[in-house]
Design a protein around this motif. Structure first.
Motif, PDB file in Angstrom:
ATOM      1  N   VAL A  32       0.759  -0.961  -0.042  1.00 56.26           N
ATOM      2  CA  VAL A  32      -0.056   0.003   0.108  1.00 56.26           C
ATOM      3  C   VAL A  32       1.008   1.279  -0.042  1.00 56.26           C
ATOM      4  CG1 VAL A  32      -1.771   1.476   1.443  1.00 56.26           C
ATOM      5  CG2 VAL A  32      -1.792  -1.062   1.254  1.00 56.26           C
ATOM      6  N   ALA A  33       1.889   1.083   1.007  1.00 55.14           N
ATOM      7  CA  ALA A  33       2.791   2.252   0.915  1.00 55.14           C
ATOM      8  C   ALA A  33       3.621   2.573  -0.460  1.00 55.14           C
ATOM      9  CB  ALA A  33       4.098   2.435   1.941  1.00 55.14           C
ATOM     10  N   GLU A  34       3.808   1.627  -1.155  1.00 51.75           N
ATOM     11  CA  GLU A  34       4.573   1.648  -2.493  1.00 51.75           C
ATOM     12  C   GLU A  34       3.584   2.216  -3.471  1.00 51.75           C
ATOM     13  OE1 GLU A  34       6.317  -1.991  -3.664  1.00 51.75           O
ATOM     14  OE2 GLU A  34       7.912  -1.780  -1.994  1.00 51.75           O
ATOM     15  N   GLN A  35       2.332   1.747  -3.345  1.00 49.96           N
ATOM     16  CA  GLN A  35       1.356   2.041  -4.475  1.00 49.96           C
ATOM     17  C   GLN A  35       1.170   3.531  -4.488  1.00 49.96           C
ATOM     18  OE1 GLN A  35      -2.517   0.048  -3.772  1.00 49.96           O
ATOM     19  NE2 GLN A  35      -3.695   1.607  -4.941  1.00 49.96           N
ATOM     20  N   PHE A  36       1.041   4.131  -3.121  1.00 44.16           N
ATOM     21  CA  PHE A  36       0.732   5.648  -3.038  1.00 44.16           C
ATOM     22  C   PHE A  36       1.954   6.420  -2.919  1.00 44.16           C
ATOM     23  CE2 PHE A  36      -3.168   3.402  -1.961  1.00 44.16           C
ATOM     24  CZ  PHE A  36      -4.249   4.274  -2.392  1.00 44.16           C
ATOM     25  N   GLY A  37       3.202   5.817  -2.943  1.00 44.73           N
ATOM     26  CA  GLY A  37       4.265   6.554  -2.718  1.00 44.73           C
ATOM     27  C   GLY A  37       4.542   7.089  -1.458  1.00 44.73           C
ATOM     28  N   LEU A  38       4.220   6.362  -0.397  1.00 46.62           N
ATOM     29  CA  LEU A  38       4.199   6.964   1.131  1.00 46.62           C
ATOM     30  C   LEU A  38       5.359   6.334   1.756  1.00 46.62           C
ATOM     31  CD1 LEU A  38       0.570   7.000   1.837  1.00 46.62           C
ATOM     32  CD2 LEU A  38       1.851   9.068   1.090  1.00 46.62           C
ATOM     33  N   PRO A  39       6.058   6.797   2.712  1.00 45.81           N
ATOM     34  CA  PRO A  39       6.903   6.053   3.782  1.00 45.81           C
ATOM     35  C   PRO A  39       5.914   5.149   4.495  1.00 45.81           C
ATOM     36  CG  PRO A  39       7.091   8.564   3.849  1.00 45.81           C
ATOM     37  CD  PRO A  39       6.220   8.212   3.024  1.00 45.81           C
ATOM     38  N   MET A  40       6.546   4.357   5.115  1.00 46.48           N
ATOM     39  CA  MET A  40       5.647   3.377   6.176  1.00 46.48           C
ATOM     40  C   MET A  40       5.293   4.172   7.319  1.00 46.48           C
ATOM     41  SD  MET A  40       5.233   0.372   4.845  1.00 46.48           S
ATOM     42  CE  MET A  40       4.739  -0.497   6.376  1.00 46.48           C
ATOM     43  N   SER A  41       5.950   5.198   7.887  1.00 46.08           N
ATOM     44  CA  SER A  41       5.746   5.973   8.980  1.00 46.08           C
ATOM     45  C   SER A  41       4.327   6.721   8.879  1.00 46.08           C
ATOM     46  CB  SER A  41       6.755   6.716   9.400  1.00 46.08           C
ATOM     47  OG  SER A  41       7.051   7.517   8.521  1.00 46.08           O
ATOM     48  N   THR A  42       4.235   7.209   7.352  1.00 42.32           N
ATOM     49  CA  THR A  42       3.153   7.934   7.012  1.00 42.32           C
ATOM     50  C   THR A  42       1.948   7.288   6.937  1.00 42.32           C
ATOM     51  OG1 THR A  42       4.558   9.679   5.950  1.00 42.32           O
ATOM     52  CG2 THR A  42       2.167   9.647   5.243  1.00 42.32           C
ATOM     53  N   LEU A  43       2.083   6.081   6.471  1.00 41.24           N
ATOM     54  CA  LEU A  43       0.878   4.970   5.954  1.00 41.24           C
ATOM     55  C   LEU A  43       0.373   4.633   7.652  1.00 41.24           C
ATOM     56  CD1 LEU A  43      -0.980   3.279   4.727  1.00 41.24           C
ATOM     57  CD2 LEU A  43       0.772   1.525   4.605  1.00 41.24           C
ATOM     58  N   SER A  44       1.365   4.404   8.616  1.00 40.02           N
ATOM     59  CA  SER A  44       0.914   4.160   9.913  1.00 40.02           C
ATOM     60  C   SER A  44       0.109   5.126  10.602  1.00 40.02           C
ATOM     61  CB  SER A  44       2.386   3.737  10.836  1.00 40.02           C
ATOM     62  OG  SER A  44       2.908   2.471  10.079  1.00 40.02           O
ATOM     63  N   THR A  45       0.621   6.415  10.225  1.00 36.01           N
ATOM     64  CA  THR A  45      -0.079   7.627  10.874  1.00 36.01           C
ATOM     65  C   THR A  45      -1.532   7.612  10.451  1.00 36.01           C
ATOM     66  OG1 THR A  45       2.107   8.811  11.107  1.00 36.01           O
ATOM     67  CG2 THR A  45      -0.233   9.999  11.367  1.00 36.01           C
TER      68      THR A  45
END
Length: 120
Positions: A32-45
């Motif tokens: 999911v993080a790769e799909q949206f170009g997000l760091p894992m920490s942002t996804l967790s937040t």
């Protein structure tokens, strides 16, 4: 090893909702993080703040909104907005200076301190 620069990305409520839906669809968080170009920490937040995101959507906040700006003097802002809407409903042109003067007048009646009308 070279330093990697991350591009900061601010997501709208609609984009955060998409991220949450993708995260709930049993995909791996890494995917999911790769799909949206997000760091894992942002996804967790985003996942952690799901209830806040849903409240904003239910309260009618615009889905394209990226940042919520909270008024320092909400009562004053509400009075100024009502005054502005009344003027516009009567086809009265309102300039920025008129808004500032009106806000200054309203700020004196409830006894607000530290208020200074600005261009913003």
């Amino acid at each position: 090893m070279s330093a990697v620069k991350r591009k900061l990305k601010t997501l709208s409520l609609a984009e955060k909702l998409e991220v949450l839906q993708a995260a709930k669809s049993c995909k791996k968080k890494k995917d999911v993080a790769e799909q949206f170009g997000l760091p894992m920490s942002t996804l967790s937040t985003i996942i952690k703040n799901e209830s806040d995101i849903m409240k904003k959507i239910q309260n009618g906040q615009s889905l394209s909104c990226k940042r919520q700006r909270i008024a320092e003097f909400p009562g004053l802002e509400e009075c100024s907005l009502k005054w502005f809407e009344q003027c516009r409903s009567q086809n009265i042109s309102v300039s920025g200076l008129m808004l500032q003067e009106n806000a200054e007048i309203y700020s004196k009646s409830p006894g607000l301190t530290n208020f200074r009308a600005s261009n913003g």
